[in-house]
Write an enzyme that holds these catalytic residues in place. Structure first.
Site, PDB file in Angstrom:
ATOM      1  CG  LEU A  21      -2.030  -1.060   1.330  1.00  0.00           C
ATOM      2  CD1 LEU A  21      -2.726  -0.922   2.544  1.00  0.00           C
ATOM      3  CD2 LEU A  21      -2.712  -1.334  -0.070  1.00  0.00           C
TER       4      LEU A  21
ATOM      5  CD  GLN B 254       6.695   7.671  -3.783  1.00  0.00           C
ATOM      6  OE1 GLN B 254       7.626   7.133  -3.055  1.00  0.00           O
ATOM      7  NE2 GLN B 254       6.764   8.708  -4.687  1.00  0.00           N
TER       8      GLN B 254
ATOM      9  CG  ASP C  38       0.872  -2.206   3.856  1.00  0.00           C
ATOM     10  OD1 ASP C  38       1.656  -1.572   2.718  1.00  0.00           O
ATOM     11  OD2 ASP C  38       0.939  -1.653   4.943  1.00  0.00           O
ATOM     12  CB  ILE C  39       1.400  -3.467   8.728  1.00  0.00           C
ATOM     13  CG1 ILE C  39       1.510  -3.798  10.003  1.00  0.00           C
ATOM     14  CG2 ILE C  39       1.504  -1.925   8.557  1.00  0.00           C
ATOM     15  CD1 ILE C  39       2.536  -3.278  10.865  1.00  0.00           C
ATOM     16  NE  ARG C  40      -1.704   2.126   5.147  1.00  0.00           N
ATOM     17  CZ  ARG C  40      -2.346   2.493   4.354  1.00  0.00           C
ATOM     18  NH1 ARG C  40      -3.650   2.111   3.886  1.00  0.00           N
ATOM     19  NH2 ARG C  40      -1.791   3.016   3.031  1.00  0.00           N
TER      20      ARG C  40
ATOM     21  CE1 TYR D 130      14.690   3.663   3.751  1.00  0.00           C
ATOM     22  CE2 TYR D 130      16.175   5.298   2.864  1.00  0.00           C
ATOM     23  CZ  TYR D 130      15.336   4.452   2.887  1.00  0.00           C
ATOM     24  OH  TYR D 130      14.716   4.036   1.247  1.00  0.00           O
TER      25      TYR D 130
ATOM     26  CE  LYS E   3      15.929   0.900   2.269  1.00  0.00           C
ATOM     27  NZ  LYS E   3      14.802  -0.339   1.952  1.00  0.00           N
TER      28      LYS E   3
HETATM   29  P1  NAD Z   1       6.132   3.640   1.988  1.00  0.00           P
HETATM   30  O1  NAD Z   1       6.263   4.227   3.082  1.00  0.00           O
HETATM   31  O2  NAD Z   1       5.408   4.356   0.914  1.00  0.00           O
HETATM   32  O3  NAD Z   1       5.495   2.345   1.826  1.00  0.00           O
HETATM   33  C1  NAD Z   1       6.092   1.313   2.848  1.00  0.00           C
HETATM   34  C2  NAD Z   1       4.735   0.329   3.198  1.00  0.00           C
HETATM   35  O4  NAD Z   1       5.273  -0.556   4.029  1.00  0.00           O
HETATM   36  C3  NAD Z   1       3.645   0.961   3.794  1.00  0.00           C
HETATM   37  O5  NAD Z   1       2.270   0.993   3.069  1.00  0.00           O
HETATM   38  C4  NAD Z   1       3.599   0.565   5.230  1.00  0.00           C
HETATM   39  O6  NAD Z   1       2.196   0.480   5.565  1.00  0.00           O
HETATM   40  C5  NAD Z   1       4.217  -0.749   4.963  1.00  0.00           C
HETATM   41  N1  NAD Z   1       4.953  -1.235   6.312  1.00  0.00           N
HETATM   42  C6  NAD Z   1       5.167  -0.542   7.345  1.00  0.00           C
HETATM   43  N2  NAD Z   1       5.590  -1.413   8.196  1.00  0.00           N
HETATM   44  C7  NAD Z   1       5.221  -2.589   7.775  1.00  0.00           C
HETATM   45  C8  NAD Z   1       5.368  -3.817   8.553  1.00  0.00           C
HETATM   46  N3  NAD Z   1       5.840  -4.083   9.728  1.00  0.00           N
HETATM   47  N4  NAD Z   1       4.668  -4.736   7.950  1.00  0.00           N
HETATM   48  C9  NAD Z   1       4.226  -4.705   6.706  1.00  0.00           C
HETATM   49  N5  NAD Z   1       4.167  -3.680   5.964  1.00  0.00           N
HETATM   50  C10 NAD Z   1       4.829  -2.642   6.508  1.00  0.00           C
HETATM   51  O7  NAD Z   1       7.509   3.410   1.105  1.00  0.00           O
HETATM   52  P2  NAD Z   1       7.944   3.362  -0.461  1.00  0.00           P
HETATM   53  O8  NAD Z   1       8.355   4.900  -0.861  1.00  0.00           O
HETATM   54  O9  NAD Z   1       6.792   2.592  -1.095  1.00  0.00           O
HETATM   55  O10 NAD Z   1       9.040   2.453  -0.111  1.00  0.00           O
HETATM   56  C11 NAD Z   1       9.113   1.124  -0.516  1.00  0.00           C
HETATM   57  C12 NAD Z   1      10.748   0.674  -0.387  1.00  0.00           C
HETATM   58  O11 NAD Z   1      11.534   1.196  -1.524  1.00  0.00           O
HETATM   59  C13 NAD Z   1      11.339   0.675   0.814  1.00  0.00           C
HETATM   60  O12 NAD Z   1      12.235  -0.370   1.055  1.00  0.00           O
HETATM   61  C14 NAD Z   1      12.209   2.169   0.670  1.00  0.00           C
HETATM   62  O13 NAD Z   1      13.271   1.829   1.480  1.00  0.00           O
HETATM   63  C15 NAD Z   1      12.786   1.818  -0.799  1.00  0.00           C
HETATM   64  N6  NAD Z   1      12.925   3.006  -1.333  1.00  0.00           N
HETATM   65  C16 NAD Z   1      11.960   4.048  -1.732  1.00  0.00           C
HETATM   66  C17 NAD Z   1      12.387   5.239  -2.319  1.00  0.00           C
HETATM   67  C18 NAD Z   1      11.144   6.448  -2.585  1.00  0.00           C
HETATM   68  O14 NAD Z   1      11.798   7.476  -2.834  1.00  0.00           O
HETATM   69  N7  NAD Z   1      10.054   5.933  -2.241  1.00  0.00           N
HETATM   70  C19 NAD Z   1      13.671   5.718  -2.444  1.00  0.00           C
HETATM   71  C20 NAD Z   1      14.499   4.614  -2.025  1.00  0.00           C
HETATM   72  C21 NAD Z   1      14.270   3.366  -1.858  1.00  0.00           C
END
Ligand code: NAD
Length: 343
Positions: free
Chosen positions: A34, A36, A58-60, A164, A168
């Protein structure tokens, strides 16, 4: 010239190579679906492999009814993760659950647990159940103040200053370890800041590059938390999804970086993004009020050397700043129109 010939040979060889793509009935699990990236990736995977083949989790619960199989799953619950994989005969897992850079600084220990234990659970379950493939994203946050900022090499100084980035970097080493020790086919990309129209970002340092579009269309003004001359590597979500699918569909022998691949899309500053948006919304006003995220941004690369991704599995970005800005504005206007029709 040499690079062009290598790229042509690479593309030609791909035609004759046995594709590791999915066989019928293979199931995919997306963890953190759920978020981004999760929303865009789940849609893309379902379009490619079929709605019922892709289980979102997802967690929700989702805010609106799920458009395909959905499970509530906390990635920290290893037994629940295992049960969902076994019950659904899942063979490929994308683990996107994480706490991002800016939010992570508010709760370092909690962020470490989700980012690290969530990955370790996925790797362990992957090893035990002999999963076919795992995707786990890393980030430009693995780099730090002593890393060369321009065209940051694939292998260079990694001294991240955020929890973070530390998680990573450790995660990358765990992925390489599981591949080396257990032969687990785990693959990873160091995403730059991602820009998307489908969903809002979840607490990263590059979130401004999405928020500015929403405010430009809604109020015509935006206060940016980074200085106007802060360059960062960014990528439009369609490119990030394309890269993810290309990496996951590449033959295992082509995937030579088993920690994580550098990935470059475009580099811009808040001032350059403002100018690109003003080409469509001339009245946009932007002011600057840097906060704690400035120090994080200052420690990150400005651009990435992604030759390894280009050479190993044919990566090529499709969007530049102007193309991304034009598409974002069209898409956000379309969404606003369809929302007002529904209201
Ligand atoms: P986000 O925060 O939009 O989404 C993360 C999702 O994980 C959320 O829907 C949240 O509810 C879920 N979540 C959180 N804790 C959880 C748990 N314990 N169990 C199950 N679900 C859980 O993040 P994103 O932007 O979609 O990023 C996804 C991945 O890509 C991450 O690993 C992030 O580090 C990596 N990333 C993202 C970006 C960016 O610009 N968006 C850049 C580099 C890396």
């Amino acid at each position: 010239m040499v690079r062009i010939i290598r790229l042509l040979i690479f593309r030609l060889s791909k035609k004759f190579e046995k594709s590791p793509s999915m066989t019928p009935n293979e199931k995919i699990l997306v963890i953190g679906a759920l978020g981004q990236i999760g929303q865009a990736l789940t849609t893309a995977l379902r379009t490619r492999y079929g709605t019922m083949q892709v289980i979102a989790s997802d967690i929700r619960m989702p805010d609106t009814p799920a458009e395909g199989p959905f499970e509530v799953l906390n990635v920290l619950d290893r037994e629940a993760l295992k049960r969902i994989i076994v019950d659904n005969e899942v063979s490929i897992v994308y683990n996107l659950a994480a706490i991002l850079s800016a939010r992570g600084e508010q709760d370092p220990i909690g962020s470490w647990q989700i980012n690290m234990d969530g990955l370790l659970n996925t790797l362990e379950v992957g090893r035990e159940l002999k999963l076919k493939r795992i995707f786990w994203p890393s980030s430009i946050a693995v780099f730090g103040p002593n890393t060369p900022r321009t065209l940051t090499p694939q292998h260079t100084v990694t001294d991240p200053g955020t929890i973070y980035g530390i998680s990573k970097l450790a995660g990358e080493r765990w992925c390489a370890y599981y591949h080396e020790k257990y032969g687990l086919d785990v693959r990873s990309l160091r995403y730059p800041g991602l820009i998307s129209y489908e969903s809002l970002p979840g607490g990263g340092t590059t979130d401004y590059a999405v928020a500015i579009f929403h405010e430009a269309l809604k109020t015509g003004s935006y206060t940016c938390y980074l200085k106007e001359d802060t360059p960062l590597p960014m990528m439009y979500m369609p490119d990030a999804i394309r890269a993810t699918l290309a990496l996951m569909e590449a033959p295992a022998t082509a995937v030579r970086q088993r920690d994580s691949y550098n990935l470059q899309g475009m580099t811009f500053t808040p001032a350059a993004l403002t100018a690109a948006i003003r080409a469509h919304i001339p009245e946009l006003e932007v002011s600057y009020a840097p906060d704690f995220r400035q120090a994080i941004a200052d420690s990150w690369p400005a651009s990435m050397d992604d030759r390894a991704a280009r050479e190993d599995w044919g990566w090529m970005p499709g969007y530049d700043l102007e193309g991304m800005a034009a598409d974002m504005i069209v898409r956000l206007r379309e969404r606003a129109m369809s929302a007002s029709f529904k209201a």
